[in-house]
Design a protein around this motif. Sequence first.
Motif, PDB file in Angstrom:
ATOM      1  N   ILE A  69      43.631  49.729  18.040  1.00 32.80           N
ATOM      2  CA  ILE A  69      44.709  50.590  17.523  1.00 32.80           C
ATOM      3  C   ILE A  69      45.826  49.876  16.709  1.00 32.80           C
ATOM      4  N   VAL A  70      46.090  48.854  17.207  1.00 32.15           N
ATOM      5  CA  VAL A  70      47.157  48.314  16.690  1.00 32.15           C
ATOM      6  C   VAL A  70      46.538  47.626  15.359  1.00 32.15           C
ATOM      7  N   TYR A  71      45.202  47.151  15.203  1.00 34.15           N
ATOM      8  CA  TYR A  71      44.600  46.737  13.956  1.00 34.15           C
ATOM      9  C   TYR A  71      44.650  47.544  13.042  1.00 34.15           C
ATOM     10  N   ALA A  72      44.344  48.824  13.477  1.00 32.74           N
ATOM     11  CA  ALA A  72      43.960  50.087  12.526  1.00 32.74           C
ATOM     12  C   ALA A  72      45.216  50.330  12.027  1.00 32.74           C
ATOM     13  N   PHE A  73      46.254  50.596  12.748  1.00 30.45           N
ATOM     14  CA  PHE A  73      47.588  50.753  12.062  1.00 30.45           C
ATOM     15  C   PHE A  73      48.234  49.798  11.399  1.00 30.45           C
ATOM     16  N   ARG A  74      48.052  48.653  11.661  1.00 29.41           N
ATOM     17  CA  ARG A  74      48.983  47.750  11.185  1.00 29.41           C
ATOM     18  C   ARG A  74      48.192  46.752  10.164  1.00 29.41           C
ATOM     19  N   ILE A  75      47.114  46.559  10.209  1.00 30.81           N
ATOM     20  CA  ILE A  75      46.345  45.565   9.207  1.00 30.81           C
ATOM     21  C   ILE A  75      45.415  46.509   8.307  1.00 30.81           C
ATOM     22  N   LYS A  76      45.978  46.210   6.916  1.00 33.61           N
ATOM     23  CA  LYS A  76      45.065  46.927   6.084  1.00 33.61           C
ATOM     24  C   LYS A  76      43.589  46.632   5.933  1.00 33.61           C
ATOM     25  N   LYS A  77      43.380  45.523   6.093  1.00 36.70           N
ATOM     26  CA  LYS A  77      41.898  44.894   5.824  1.00 36.70           C
ATOM     27  C   LYS A  77      41.028  45.802   6.997  1.00 36.70           C
ATOM     28  N   PHE A  78      41.522  45.661   8.098  1.00 35.92           N
ATOM     29  CA  PHE A  78      40.945  46.300   9.379  1.00 35.92           C
ATOM     30  C   PHE A  78      40.721  47.829   9.045  1.00 35.92           C
ATOM     31  N   ARG A  79      41.834  48.418   8.423  1.00 39.56           N
ATOM     32  CA  ARG A  79      42.033  49.775   8.276  1.00 39.56           C
ATOM     33  C   ARG A  79      41.018  50.343   7.398  1.00 39.56           C
ATOM     34  N   THR A  80      40.948  49.580   6.454  1.00 44.01           N
ATOM     35  CA  THR A  80      39.858  49.708   5.390  1.00 44.01           C
ATOM     36  C   THR A  80      38.255  49.616   5.654  1.00 44.01           C
ATOM     37  N   ALA A  81      38.201  48.384   6.610  1.00 41.28           N
ATOM     38  CA  ALA A  81      36.921  48.229   6.988  1.00 41.28           C
ATOM     39  C   ALA A  81      36.315  49.467   8.104  1.00 41.28           C
ATOM     40  N   PHE A  82      37.393  49.703   8.800  1.00 38.03           N
ATOM     41  CA  PHE A  82      37.032  51.002  10.004  1.00 38.03           C
ATOM     42  C   PHE A  82      36.608  52.140   9.199  1.00 38.03           C
ATOM     43  N   LEU A  83      37.390  52.435   8.146  1.00 35.41           N
ATOM     44  CA  LEU A  83      37.084  53.657   7.374  1.00 35.41           C
ATOM     45  C   LEU A  83      35.888  53.574   6.622  1.00 35.41           C
ATOM     46  N   GLN A  84      35.226  52.315   6.116  1.00 36.05           N
ATOM     47  CA  GLN A  84      34.171  52.222   5.255  1.00 36.05           C
ATOM     48  C   GLN A  84      33.065  52.190   6.323  1.00 36.05           C
ATOM     49  N   ILE A  85      33.140  51.728   7.600  1.00 34.95           N
ATOM     50  CA  ILE A  85      32.126  51.864   8.727  1.00 34.95           C
ATOM     51  C   ILE A  85      31.881  53.443   8.900  1.00 34.95           C
ATOM     52  N   TRP A  86      33.057  54.053   9.240  1.00 37.86           N
ATOM     53  CA  TRP A  86      32.976  55.488   9.605  1.00 37.86           C
ATOM     54  C   TRP A  86      32.343  56.366   8.524  1.00 37.86           C
ATOM     55  N   ASN A  87      32.686  56.078   7.305  1.00 43.33           N
ATOM     56  CA  ASN A  87      32.031  56.816   6.121  1.00 43.33           C
ATOM     57  C   ASN A  87      30.625  56.502   6.000  1.00 43.33           C
ATOM     58  N   TYR A 120      28.421  54.983   8.338  1.00 43.80           N
ATOM     59  CA  TYR A 120      27.406  54.936   9.352  1.00 43.80           C
ATOM     60  C   TYR A 120      27.571  56.388  10.226  1.00 43.80           C
ATOM     61  N   PHE A 121      28.845  56.953  10.333  1.00 40.66           N
ATOM     62  CA  PHE A 121      28.922  58.217  11.244  1.00 40.66           C
ATOM     63  C   PHE A 121      29.258  59.400  10.268  1.00 40.66           C
TER      64      PHE A 121
END
Length: 324
Positions: free
Chosen positions: A286-304, A306-307
Amino acid sequence: MAQPVSAFQAAYISIEVLIALVSVPGNILVIWAVKMNQALRDATFCFIVSLAVADVAVGALVIPLAIIINIGPQTEFYSCLMVACPVLILTESSILALLAIAVDRYLRVKIPVRYKSMVTPRRAAVAIACCWIVSFLVGLTPMFGWNNLNKMRRTQDLNTSHAEFVIKCQFETVISMEYMVYFNFFVWVLPPLLLMLLIYLEVFNLIRKQLNKKVSSSSNDPQKYYGKELKIAKSLALVLFLFALSWLPLHILNCITLFCPSCETPHILTYIAIFLTHGNSAMNPIVYAFRIKKFRTAFLQIWNQYFCCKTNKNGSSTAAETVN
């Protein structure tokens, strides 16, 4: 025969299962993000992966074992000890991963020019391996003899062999409080936490000096570099703060148990402290998603990808966005 599960135990188990259901997928997502994004391949994110692996194991292994211990089945002493030790291994692994992250951030701001030549992927891998080896040695120390077996045998005056020594399996029954306080807490938890606090204070001090020194510079590169380092350092310091906040209450309760045997600790406080330690494994993604842009971008990319079944028609632009 195991006793029926009480309503309180059912509530405890439900909360633990909920924590596991958040922790395991969240930290798998962290590992997945680092694996699929070149922008997340430096040493810091390798140490973050090591931390995420420990957090996945907490959700997938430690929490089920904690539920078993809470039910308190009748089992042989060393079998119960094997159930109790994984949490010690994974706690130490998390602490050493956080320490490695802190040292890595310090080197990035202290020697930015020589950093890449000093902190190579090979050295990072060796550091991670060393962290896990030390974690196993520290966490398995009770298996090597520092446990409550002799104390229990003296108390109960039993002459049965170790293999026949059956007990009600609970953490404090098999794990020595002297080990938990003097060795685990005073040697392998508290000093690393204090050292990390000093390292991050120095990191912030170095960044502040560099930003002040470069304010009048015509080049924006130093400003951009140290500004980015400041944001990441703040995020990782928050991870450290949450870890300390989650784990210190339980260790303080252990100190009270050891140094004040007559003190009655309310069971609800112990359960809250246990929930905090396990819940910490769910906090980091949760901290990575809200605080680190690279992780947030990667999470959104995975979500879009694969899910949400969204095919990326211009994958090159997404990759470029992730790197920037």
